[in-house]
Design a protein around this motif. Structure first.
Motif, PDB file in Angstrom:
ATOM      1  N   PHE A  37       0.826  -1.203   0.000  1.00 16.72           N
ATOM      2  CA  PHE A  37       0.000   0.000   0.000  1.00 16.72           C
ATOM      3  C   PHE A  37       0.864   1.258   0.000  1.00 16.72           C
ATOM      4  O   PHE A  37       0.653   2.168  -0.808  1.00 16.72           O
ATOM      5  N   VAL A  38       1.831   1.333   0.899  1.00 13.99           N
ATOM      6  CA  VAL A  38       2.650   2.540   1.037  1.00 13.99           C
ATOM      7  C   VAL A  38       3.481   2.795  -0.223  1.00 13.99           C
ATOM      8  O   VAL A  38       3.569   3.936  -0.693  1.00 13.99           O
ATOM      9  N   VAL A  39       4.076   1.752  -0.778  1.00 13.16           N
ATOM     10  CA  VAL A  39       4.890   1.938  -1.981  1.00 13.16           C
ATOM     11  C   VAL A  39       4.031   2.397  -3.152  1.00 13.16           C
ATOM     12  O   VAL A  39       4.387   3.341  -3.867  1.00 13.16           O
ATOM     13  N   THR A  40       2.883   1.775  -3.341  1.00  5.01           N
ATOM     14  CA  THR A  40       2.002   2.176  -4.439  1.00  5.01           C
ATOM     15  C   THR A  40       1.517   3.602  -4.254  1.00  5.01           C
ATOM     16  O   THR A  40       1.591   4.422  -5.174  1.00  5.01           O
ATOM     17  N   ALA A  41       1.021   3.907  -3.073  1.00  5.95           N
ATOM     18  CA  ALA A  41       0.515   5.260  -2.809  1.00  5.95           C
ATOM     19  C   ALA A  41       1.648   6.280  -2.891  1.00  5.95           C
ATOM     20  O   ALA A  41       1.478   7.357  -3.467  1.00  5.95           O
ATOM     21  N   GLY A  42       2.793   5.937  -2.348  1.00  7.07           N
ATOM     22  CA  GLY A  42       3.922   6.868  -2.347  1.00  7.07           C
ATOM     23  C   GLY A  42       4.439   7.195  -3.729  1.00  7.07           C
ATOM     24  O   GLY A  42       4.694   8.360  -4.053  1.00  7.07           O
ATOM     25  N   PHE A  43       4.600   6.168  -4.563  1.00  6.14           N
ATOM     26  CA  PHE A  43       5.124   6.426  -5.898  1.00  6.14           C
ATOM     27  C   PHE A  43       4.122   7.148  -6.784  1.00  6.14           C
ATOM     28  O   PHE A  43       4.511   7.834  -7.724  1.00  6.14           O
ATOM     29  N   THR A  44       2.851   7.032  -6.503  1.00  2.00           N
ATOM     30  CA  THR A  44       1.864   7.801  -7.249  1.00  2.00           C
ATOM     31  C   THR A  44       1.781   9.221  -6.704  1.00  2.00           C
ATOM     32  O   THR A  44       1.702  10.183  -7.468  1.00  2.00           O
ATOM     33  N   ALA A  45       1.826   9.366  -5.396  1.00  2.00           N
ATOM     34  CA  ALA A  45       1.722  10.680  -4.764  1.00  2.00           C
ATOM     35  C   ALA A  45       2.922  11.572  -5.069  1.00  2.00           C
ATOM     36  O   ALA A  45       2.805  12.798  -5.048  1.00  2.00           O
ATOM     37  N   VAL A  46       4.042  10.971  -5.373  1.00  3.88           N
ATOM     38  CA  VAL A  46       5.240  11.762  -5.635  1.00  3.88           C
ATOM     39  C   VAL A  46       5.039  12.699  -6.834  1.00  3.88           C
ATOM     40  O   VAL A  46       5.692  13.738  -6.932  1.00  3.88           O
ATOM     41  N   VAL A 139      -3.462   6.780  -3.066  1.00  6.32           N
ATOM     42  CA  VAL A 139      -4.104   6.058  -1.972  1.00  6.32           C
ATOM     43  C   VAL A 139      -5.131   5.067  -2.535  1.00  6.32           C
ATOM     44  O   VAL A 139      -5.214   3.920  -2.100  1.00  6.32           O
ATOM     45  N   LEU A 140      -5.903   5.513  -3.539  1.00  7.88           N
ATOM     46  CA  LEU A 140      -6.888   4.615  -4.150  1.00  7.88           C
ATOM     47  C   LEU A 140      -6.219   3.450  -4.873  1.00  7.88           C
ATOM     48  O   LEU A 140      -6.655   2.304  -4.748  1.00  7.88           O
ATOM     49  N   PHE A 141      -5.144   3.726  -5.622  1.00  8.63           N
ATOM     50  CA  PHE A 141      -4.416   2.659  -6.316  1.00  8.63           C
ATOM     51  C   PHE A 141      -3.792   1.705  -5.307  1.00  8.63           C
ATOM     52  O   PHE A 141      -3.812   0.484  -5.502  1.00  8.63           O
ATOM     53  N   GLY A 142      -3.200   2.258  -4.255  1.00 10.78           N
ATOM     54  CA  GLY A 142      -2.599   1.422  -3.221  1.00 10.78           C
ATOM     55  C   GLY A 142      -3.618   0.503  -2.585  1.00 10.78           C
ATOM     56  O   GLY A 142      -3.356  -0.679  -2.365  1.00 10.78           O
ATOM     57  N   LEU A 143      -4.790   1.040  -2.305  1.00 12.32           N
ATOM     58  CA  LEU A 143      -5.853   0.226  -1.744  1.00 12.32           C
ATOM     59  C   LEU A 143      -6.275  -0.870  -2.717  1.00 12.32           C
ATOM     60  O   LEU A 143      -6.421  -2.033  -2.337  1.00 12.32           O
ATOM     61  N   ALA A 144      -6.434  -0.507  -3.988  1.00 10.53           N
ATOM     62  CA  ALA A 144      -6.853  -1.492  -4.997  1.00 10.53           C
ATOM     63  C   ALA A 144      -5.807  -2.589  -5.180  1.00 10.53           C
ATOM     64  O   ALA A 144      -6.152  -3.784  -5.206  1.00 10.53           O
TER      65      ALA A 144
END
Length: 165
Positions: A37-46, A139-144
Motif C-alpha cells: 500500500f505505502v509503496v504504491t501510494a507513495g510512488f503515485t503521490a510523488v 491512496v486509491l491505487f494502493g488500496l486497490a
C-alpha cells in the motif's frame, strides 16, 4: 501398549499439526500488505511534489528495484521475501485462481481507464485536497493493489485447503 491403529492415529495427528504450523509460518506477515500500500501510494503521490525530471528519477528507481527483485528471485530460485523469511513456499499455479484474479484485475483496469484520473481529481476536490490529486489517486491505487494481492493470497489458501492443484 498401543495398538497399530492408535499409533497410526497419533502419527497422523502429528503430521497434521506439523502441516498446520508450516502453513502458518508460510503466511505473509501483515507488514507486506502495508508495504504494498505505502509503496504504491507513495510512488503515485510523488507526482504532486516533483517535476518531470523528478518523475523520470522515480521511474528509474522503481525500474531498478524491479530488476533487483527479478535478479534475486532468479538467483535464489524462490521469491526474495520467502527467502528472507526463511520459509520458501512451493510456488503453484492454480488456474481458477488466476482467472478470478485476472477478471477482477481486468475490471479494475477498465474502471481505471474509464474513470481513473477524473474520479481521483473529483474526490481530491471533495476532500479539500484539490492540489494533491495524485496523492488521492495513489491512496486509491494502493488500496486497490493491496486488495487484489490479498484476494490472490486468500484464493490460493482456499485452493490449498481444498486440494486444488
Amino acid at each position: 501398549m498401543m495398538t497399530d491403529e492408535e499409533r497410526a492415529a497419533e502419527a497422523l495427528a502429528t503430521v497434521q499439526d506439523h502441516q498446520d504450523r508450516a502453513r502458518r509460518a508460510a503466511r505473509l506477515p501483515w507488514w507486506v500488505y502495508l508495504v504494498i500500500f505505502v509503496v504504491t501510494a507513495g510512488f503515485t503521490a510523488v507526482n504532486d511534489f516533483v517535476d518531470l525530471d523528478g518523475g523520470k528519477f522515480v521511474a528509474g528507481v522503481v525500474l531498478g528495484l524491479l530488476l533487483i527483485a527479478l535478479a534475486v528471485g532468479a538467483r535464489l530460485r524462490s521469491a526474495p521475501l520467502s527467502h528472507a523469511r526463511g520459509v520458501q513456499q512451493r510456488q503453484e499455479f492454480v488456474p481458477w485462481v488466476f482467472v478470478v484474479v485476472a477478471v477482477v484485475g481486468g475490471a479494475g483496469a477498465w474502471l481505471l481507464s474509464r474513470y481513473g484520473t477524473d474520479a481521483a481529481a473529483d474526490l481530491a476536490g471533495a476532500l479539500g485536497l484539490r492540489d494533491y490529486p495524485y496523492t488521492v489517486a495513489g491512496v486509491l491505487f494502493g488500496l486497490a493493489f493491496t486488495l487484489l494481492f490479498a484476494l490472490s493470497q486468500a484464493l490460493l489458501a482456499v485452493a490449498r485447503r481444498r486440494g486444488d492443484r
